[in-house]
Scaffold this motif. Sequence first.
Motif, PDB file in Angstrom:
ATOM      1  N   ARG A   1     -55.317  28.995 -39.968  1.00  0.00           N
ATOM      2  CA  ARG A   1     -55.655  27.774 -39.672  1.00  0.00           C
ATOM      3  C   ARG A   1     -55.193  27.075 -38.267  1.00  0.00           C
ATOM      4  O   ARG A   1     -55.615  26.601 -37.366  1.00  0.00           O
ATOM      5  CB  ARG A   1     -55.301  26.610 -40.696  1.00  0.00           C
ATOM      6  N   GLN A   2     -53.730  27.480 -38.063  1.00  0.00           N
ATOM      7  CA  GLN A   2     -53.211  27.220 -36.914  1.00  0.00           C
ATOM      8  C   GLN A   2     -54.046  27.829 -35.516  1.00  0.00           C
ATOM      9  O   GLN A   2     -54.116  27.408 -34.517  1.00  0.00           O
ATOM     10  CB  GLN A   2     -51.765  27.810 -36.663  1.00  0.00           C
ATOM     11  N   SER A   3     -54.419  29.110 -35.721  1.00  0.00           N
ATOM     12  CA  SER A   3     -55.357  29.717 -34.525  1.00  0.00           C
ATOM     13  C   SER A   3     -56.509  29.271 -34.423  1.00  0.00           C
ATOM     14  O   SER A   3     -57.080  29.070 -33.341  1.00  0.00           O
ATOM     15  CB  SER A   3     -55.327  31.202 -35.296  1.00  0.00           C
ATOM     16  N   ILE A   4     -57.186  28.806 -35.543  1.00  0.00           N
ATOM     17  CA  ILE A   4     -58.733  28.150 -35.358  1.00  0.00           C
ATOM     18  C   ILE A   4     -58.488  26.915 -34.704  1.00  0.00           C
ATOM     19  O   ILE A   4     -59.412  26.378 -33.865  1.00  0.00           O
ATOM     20  CB  ILE A   4     -59.161  28.024 -36.884  1.00  0.00           C
TER      21      ILE A   4
ATOM     22  N   LEU B   1     -51.295  31.981 -32.392  1.00  0.00           N
ATOM     23  CA  LEU B   1     -51.321  33.541 -32.677  1.00  0.00           C
ATOM     24  C   LEU B   1     -52.728  33.929 -33.194  1.00  0.00           C
ATOM     25  O   LEU B   1     -53.429  33.165 -33.713  1.00  0.00           O
ATOM     26  CB  LEU B   1     -50.233  33.742 -33.624  1.00  0.00           C
ATOM     27  N   GLY B   2     -53.063  35.327 -33.183  1.00  0.00           N
ATOM     28  CA  GLY B   2     -54.196  35.686 -33.723  1.00  0.00           C
ATOM     29  C   GLY B   2     -55.404  35.962 -32.783  1.00  0.00           C
ATOM     30  O   GLY B   2     -55.493  35.564 -31.679  1.00  0.00           O
ATOM     31  N   ALA B   3     -55.935  37.092 -33.351  1.00  0.00           N
ATOM     32  CA  ALA B   3     -57.348  37.455 -32.536  1.00  0.00           C
ATOM     33  C   ALA B   3     -58.423  36.996 -33.546  1.00  0.00           C
ATOM     34  O   ALA B   3     -58.568  37.253 -34.753  1.00  0.00           O
ATOM     35  CB  ALA B   3     -57.217  38.946 -32.239  1.00  0.00           C
TER      36      ALA B   3
ATOM     37  N   ASP C   1     -54.290  40.353 -36.283  1.00  0.00           N
ATOM     38  CA  ASP C   1     -53.284  40.636 -34.966  1.00  0.00           C
ATOM     39  C   ASP C   1     -52.433  39.337 -34.824  1.00  0.00           C
ATOM     40  O   ASP C   1     -52.276  39.050 -33.675  1.00  0.00           O
ATOM     41  CB  ASP C   1     -54.265  40.979 -34.003  1.00  0.00           C
ATOM     42  N   PHE C   2     -51.890  39.013 -35.767  1.00  0.00           N
ATOM     43  CA  PHE C   2     -50.835  37.732 -35.522  1.00  0.00           C
ATOM     44  C   PHE C   2     -49.715  37.967 -34.641  1.00  0.00           C
ATOM     45  O   PHE C   2     -49.074  36.998 -34.119  1.00  0.00           O
ATOM     46  CB  PHE C   2     -50.455  37.122 -36.693  1.00  0.00           C
TER      47      PHE C   2
ATOM     48  N   ALA D   1     -62.089  30.263 -42.445  1.00  0.00           N
ATOM     49  CA  ALA D   1     -61.551  31.618 -41.867  1.00  0.00           C
ATOM     50  C   ALA D   1     -60.891  32.354 -42.772  1.00  0.00           C
ATOM     51  O   ALA D   1     -60.258  31.713 -43.810  1.00  0.00           O
ATOM     52  CB  ALA D   1     -60.842  31.234 -40.763  1.00  0.00           C
ATOM     53  N   ILE D   2     -60.748  33.539 -42.569  1.00  0.00           N
ATOM     54  CA  ILE D   2     -59.923  34.496 -43.546  1.00  0.00           C
ATOM     55  C   ILE D   2     -58.589  34.853 -42.490  1.00  0.00           C
ATOM     56  O   ILE D   2     -58.828  35.155 -41.360  1.00  0.00           O
ATOM     57  CB  ILE D   2     -60.556  35.752 -43.764  1.00  0.00           C
ATOM     58  N   GLY D   3     -57.333  34.625 -42.945  1.00  0.00           N
ATOM     59  CA  GLY D   3     -56.270  35.267 -42.129  1.00  0.00           C
ATOM     60  C   GLY D   3     -55.769  36.416 -42.830  1.00  0.00           C
ATOM     61  O   GLY D   3     -55.297  36.516 -44.069  1.00  0.00           O
ATOM     62  N   CYS D   4     -56.090  37.371 -41.972  1.00  0.00           N
ATOM     63  CA  CYS D   4     -55.563  38.790 -42.685  1.00  0.00           C
ATOM     64  C   CYS D   4     -54.452  39.368 -41.898  1.00  0.00           C
ATOM     65  O   CYS D   4     -54.754  39.891 -40.583  1.00  0.00           O
ATOM     66  CB  CYS D   4     -56.731  39.688 -42.894  1.00  0.00           C
ATOM     67  N   HIS D   5     -53.333  39.601 -42.403  1.00  0.00           N
ATOM     68  CA  HIS D   5     -52.174  40.115 -41.984  1.00  0.00           C
ATOM     69  C   HIS D   5     -52.376  41.731 -41.464  1.00  0.00           C
ATOM     70  O   HIS D   5     -52.021  42.298 -40.261  1.00  0.00           O
ATOM     71  CB  HIS D   5     -50.843  39.927 -42.633  1.00  0.00           C
ATOM     72  N   GLY D   6     -53.007  42.336 -42.444  1.00  0.00           N
ATOM     73  CA  GLY D   6     -53.049  44.029 -42.345  1.00  0.00           C
ATOM     74  C   GLY D   6     -51.992  44.533 -42.708  1.00  0.00           C
ATOM     75  O   GLY D   6     -50.776  43.835 -42.889  1.00  0.00           O
ATOM     76  N   GLN D   7     -51.935  45.962 -42.793  1.00  0.00           N
ATOM     77  CA  GLN D   7     -51.016  46.874 -43.492  1.00  0.00           C
ATOM     78  C   GLN D   7     -49.935  47.201 -42.422  1.00  0.00           C
ATOM     79  O   GLN D   7     -50.638  48.043 -41.432  1.00  0.00           O
ATOM     80  CB  GLN D   7     -51.317  47.809 -44.299  1.00  0.00           C
TER      81      GLN D   7
END
Length: 363
Positions: free
Chosen positions: A335-338, A357-359, A129-130, A90-96
């Motif tokens: 990884r925590q989300s998955i 956390l995360g969508a 969306d963490f 997976a990719i974990g992307c925080h966003g801006q």
Amino acid sequence: MYYIGIMSGTSLDGIDAVLVNFSGLSFSLLYTCHIPYDQPLQTELLCLNRTGENELHRAAVLSNRLSGRYAQAVRQLLEKSGIDPGEIVAIGCHGQTVRHCPQPENSYSIQLVNGALLAELTGMTVVTDFRSRDIAAGGQGAPLVPAFHHEMFAHRDIHRLIINIGGITNITSLPVTGSVNGFDCGPGNMLMDAWCLKHTGMAYDRNGSWAKSGRVIGPLLENLLDFPYFSLAPPKSTGREMFDLDWLQPYLTDDEATQDVQSTLLQLTVQTIANSVETYYPAARELYLCGGGAHNGALTARLQQKLPDQRINRTDVLGIEAEWVEACAFAWLARQSIERTPGNLPAVTGASGSRTLGAIYPA
């Protein structure tokens, strides 16, 4: 167990991306890349920190543009590594982040990224969306990196502090016994960078050289430190909505030398870190810096003067180079989300309990 982590922080300097490997209890940072923001993009993002005309449309368009750049970072990592895209979990992307409003009565935090589009562009599972779940549980949604700091940097015999100096500075306390704690101290590089750009045309003050050419204006520093946020007890978090040049301007007389203001802003960052350490974690003896501010020699030297009993170093000596810690954190949070494992720390964010956390946008 390959994951990609992507972080673009409040400093607005660009995108940091990492490819990491989680294998059992071990962690390896394998490849990195940085994609800088150009000035027009920085300006557009800054404008979205305030209300403005047609901002919903502008935010949606920028989310798509940023997602294209995030996908570019992923491609660069894969080209460097030679790893097949199918091997990335997976990719974990925080966003801006463009808005962060943690007020209890109406909390929200907005990060620009189109997770569905990023999944389409990369063909990989994306986690974004963490912050929202922590906020829904009564937390502030930030800071989120202390849980990762604990996983990577805690020592069984030594009380350590991790100081992340990005646009905002946050502190993580890793005690030998007791709970991990932390909060946003206040502005990190944000005010210094903005003042430097306005008066020199440079995006930042390399190594604090310009600040070193000036002197600290004592009365100005005292007035800045009187701002209520700095005496507010944690949990607390902040952002550009609170600390920008508009916040600074009422404190100025316009008679100050610009280099003296820069020196004072550097000292503000140093003093808010030192005050946080002395107030909440006086027993700690090792302090490790990460984020862009970790490379500011003038800042590090002044911080050592303020905290002479602390051993100050960069996280590089703990195995992760200072500039990549946050991107690694979002690979870990993915990884925590998955794995459906909590990623927040209620003692840090103020949430009512641990939450996953995360969508997730599947490949």
